[in-house]
Scaffold this motif. Structure first.
Motif, PDB file in Angstrom:
ATOM      1  N   VAL A 174       0.838  -1.204   0.000  1.00  0.00           N
ATOM      2  CA  VAL A 174       0.000   0.000   0.000  1.00  0.00           C
ATOM      3  C   VAL A 174       0.871   1.252   0.000  1.00  0.00           C
ATOM      4  N   LEU A 175       1.901   1.270   0.834  1.00  0.00           N
ATOM      5  CA  LEU A 175       2.776   2.436   0.887  1.00  0.00           C
ATOM      6  C   LEU A 175       3.521   2.630  -0.434  1.00  0.00           C
ATOM      7  N   ALA A 176       3.914   1.530  -1.071  1.00  0.00           N
ATOM      8  CA  ALA A 176       4.603   1.630  -2.363  1.00  0.00           C
ATOM      9  C   ALA A 176       3.696   2.232  -3.427  1.00  0.00           C
ATOM     10  N   ASP A 177       2.401   1.904  -3.361  1.00  0.00           N
ATOM     11  CA  ASP A 177       1.444   2.463  -4.320  1.00  0.00           C
ATOM     12  C   ASP A 177       1.287   3.975  -4.148  1.00  0.00           C
ATOM     13  N   HIS A 178       1.654   4.490  -2.973  1.00  0.00           N
ATOM     14  CA  HIS A 178       1.536   5.922  -2.688  1.00  0.00           C
ATOM     15  C   HIS A 178       2.903   6.528  -2.374  1.00  0.00           C
ATOM     16  N   LYS A 179       3.905   5.970  -3.008  1.00  0.00           N
ATOM     17  CA  LYS A 179       5.287   6.364  -2.716  1.00  0.00           C
ATOM     18  C   LYS A 179       5.517   7.864  -2.847  1.00  0.00           C
ATOM     19  N   SER A 180       4.919   8.485  -3.849  1.00  0.00           N
ATOM     20  CA  SER A 180       5.161   9.910  -4.098  1.00  0.00           C
ATOM     21  C   SER A 180       4.575  10.801  -3.013  1.00  0.00           C
ATOM     22  N   GLU A 181       3.668  10.262  -2.188  1.00  0.00           N
ATOM     23  CA  GLU A 181       3.027  11.048  -1.134  1.00  0.00           C
ATOM     24  C   GLU A 181       3.767  10.951   0.203  1.00  0.00           C
ATOM     25  N   LEU A 182       4.800  10.131   0.270  1.00  0.00           N
ATOM     26  CA  LEU A 182       5.498   9.893   1.530  1.00  0.00           C
ATOM     27  C   LEU A 182       6.607  10.920   1.732  1.00  0.00           C
ATOM     28  N   ARG A 183       6.682  11.455   2.925  1.00  0.00           N
ATOM     29  CA  ARG A 183       7.757  12.371   3.269  1.00  0.00           C
ATOM     30  C   ARG A 183       9.016  11.639   3.709  1.00  0.00           C
ATOM     31  N   ARG A 184       8.855  10.398   4.146  1.00  0.00           N
ATOM     32  CA  ARG A 184       9.981   9.634   4.679  1.00  0.00           C
ATOM     33  C   ARG A 184      10.040   8.280   3.998  1.00  0.00           C
ATOM     34  N   ASP A 185      11.227   7.717   3.974  1.00  0.00           N
ATOM     35  CA  ASP A 185      11.408   6.418   3.337  1.00  0.00           C
ATOM     36  C   ASP A 185      10.831   5.310   4.229  1.00  0.00           C
ATOM     37  N   ILE A 186      10.590   4.191   3.611  1.00  0.00           N
ATOM     38  CA  ILE A 186      10.133   2.994   4.318  1.00  0.00           C
ATOM     39  C   ILE A 186      11.188   1.911   4.118  1.00  0.00           C
ATOM     40  N   GLN A 187      11.642   1.329   5.218  1.00  0.00           N
ATOM     41  CA  GLN A 187      12.486   0.146   5.140  1.00  0.00           C
ATOM     42  C   GLN A 187      11.696  -1.049   5.682  1.00  0.00           C
TER      43      GLN A 187
END
Length: 494
Positions: A174-187
């Motif tokens: 889900v987060l990958a589908d909204h990657k451009s909206e994230l202020r911080r990276d996800i590991q």
């Protein structure tokens, strides 16, 4: 054990905690204890060893006719041993038995002398393991949120932790589908040697990526044993700075809220020392069912071959996914990190005041308490400024100086977390790992948990000096940390 087994008198010790050995002589005996997290198996083993036991039998939880055989490790050392703690590796033979067999044994112990023979075989060896770890590549800076769960299992492993793997993958998708909206990276990481070694994978991660974690990690969501059949309500354990966020996020995600609980250093909470705030929650059983199952918080099938898809529930799992996604989205997208240090400050002051009541005046806790009172006031001011700044973003203001201000506030708040978390939750402090389930960790500021040892002793006696030398150094460490917290908070509030 030797090939023929190990024989000795059997001693029932209830939960197997420190208090359960009061007025009991375990020397040279095999102890019989109930499987539970009060304390966990590694701490039961450490305590049994310290009391001179020669073997340990753990009775499974669940209904009294539960036939499941519990598996698991009893190693107290958190992560791989080092030259400093190798001596803490267990040499006590330990076995698990079904509750169906354990209850009759317990009753026999109550009636008179019982002798038992245990036969066990276990490996102790070094292995190279492969641990998946991915970066989503979102955000612009070096700040990131870590999603993780363990990939190894005992027995069937459906709810411990295949279901956790599914939640992590779905939240990451889900987060990958909204990657451009994230202020911080996800590991994302899937821990190895959680079960058969005790947290080697997550401990290695902290040691290996220390600089990156210390400078950039803003939170950690650990997902373990979600989607259990018969679970009815979500319960969350969180670092105190996340309690306010939880009370905001959970109603929106699930339509109800449960009170946040203290995060304890159990499954893969290897980030206490470095000071990363964390979340660990799952859908849990009703109080009535837990009483019937003798506290089986992870189900009667826990770590047995009976942990199959039949004890997993997709509808329950869906709720775990929703709340985990909501936590992750909030932490990855909010311009101002949703930290609130007012609970930390209150806990700090109240705990120190409680310790002062049972210690004597020689430690000088009064000065530490005064500093804690000041931090409580400043923590409220930090929350007010962070909240006001977040509201400005929500009303449409953004960019330039406001982004720079948010970055400065976030960095300072992250440093507050780095300082307060190891004080509130660790004995060994910032650079080590406390042993699994260590009894002192049940209390806030556990490094001072034994201050009552000073009470009633002559300050000039050797016994008092032995305890004072240890405790005054911990008092000094805590005092320095609270002074630093005040400096950090003042820089934000001003």
């Amino acid at each position: 054990t030797p090939a023929a087994g190990l024989e000795g008198e059997l001693l029932y010790v209830g939960a197997g905690g420190e208090a359960d050995y009061a007025d009991k002589d375990a020397r040279g005996k095999i102890v019989l204890a109930e499987l539970s997290y009060s304390p966990p198996r590694p701490e039961k083993t450490r305590i049994a060893t310290a009391n001179g036991a020669i073997g340990l039998i753990l009775v499974n939880w669940g209904d009294d006719d539960n036939p499941s055989v519990p598996q698991g490790t009893v190693k107290p050392v958190w992560g791989n041993p080092t030259v400093d703690n190798l001596h803490l590796m267990p040499n006590l033979p330990a076995v698990g038995i079904p509750r169906l067999h354990g209850v009759p044994l317990r009753e026999l112990c109550k009636q008179g002398t019982v002798r038992a023979r245990i036969v066990s075989d276990a490996d102790r060896l070094w292995k190279t393991l492969h641990q998946p770890h991915a970066h989503l590549g979102a955000g612009l800076g070096n700040h990131f949120l870590l999603l993780a769960d363990h990939m190894d299992s005992w027995g069937g492993g459906a709810t411990d932790n295949t279901s956790g793997n599914a939640v992590t993958l779905e939240v990451a998708r889900v987060l990958a589908d909204h990657k451009s909206e994230l202020r911080r990276d996800i590991q994302v990481a899937f821990w190895q040697a959680h079960e058969n070694g005790i947290m080697e994978g997550s401990t290695w991660f902290v040691d290996h990526y220390w600089d990156e974690i210390d400078q950039g990690q803003i939170g950690y969501i650990n997902i373990d044993s979600p989607g259990m059949k018969h679970a009815t309500r979500y319960e969350a354990t969180l670092s105190p700075e996340f309690w306010t966020m939880h009370e905001e996020v959970m109603p929106a995600a699930l339509g109800y809220v449960t009170a946040p609980k203290r995060l304890e250093k159990t499954g893969d909470q290897s980030f206490f020392g470095v000071g990363v705030p964390a979340i660990s929650g799952r859908m849990e059983f009703s109080k009535e069912l837990l009483e019937r199952w003798h506290g089986a918080i992870l189900g009667p099938w826990y770590q047995s071959v009976d942990d199959t898809m039949e004890v997993a529930d997709k509808e329950v799992l869906a709720q775990d996914i929703r709340i985990s996604t909501a936590y992750a989205w909030t932490l990855a997208t909010r311009p101002v990190l949703p930290y609130d240090f007012r609970p930390n400050a209150r806990i700090l002051r109240e705990t120190l005041a409680g310790y002062a009541k049972v210690a004597d005046d020689t430690l000088g806790l009064a000065a530490t308490i005064d500093l804690a009172k000041t931090f409580e006031q400043k923590a409220a001011a930090v929350y007010d400024r962070a909240t006001a700044l977040q509201r400005r973003f929500e009303t449409g203001a953004a960019g330039g100086a406001q982004d720079d201000e948010a970055e400065a506030v976030n960095d300072a708040m992250r440093q507050i977390s780095r300082t307060v978390i190891p004080v509130l939750g660790s004995v060994v402090g910032r650079y080590g790992q406390d042993t699994y389930g260590l009894s002192a960790l049940k209390r806030w500021i556990p490094a001072l948990a034994q201050v009552d040892q000073l009470a009633g002793k002559d300050p000039l006696s050797g016994d008092h000096q032995l305890w004072w030398g240890k405790l005054v150094r911990e008092r000094n460490r805590v005092t320095d940390a609270v002074r630093t917290l005040n400096d950090l908070a003042a820089a934000i509030a001003e």
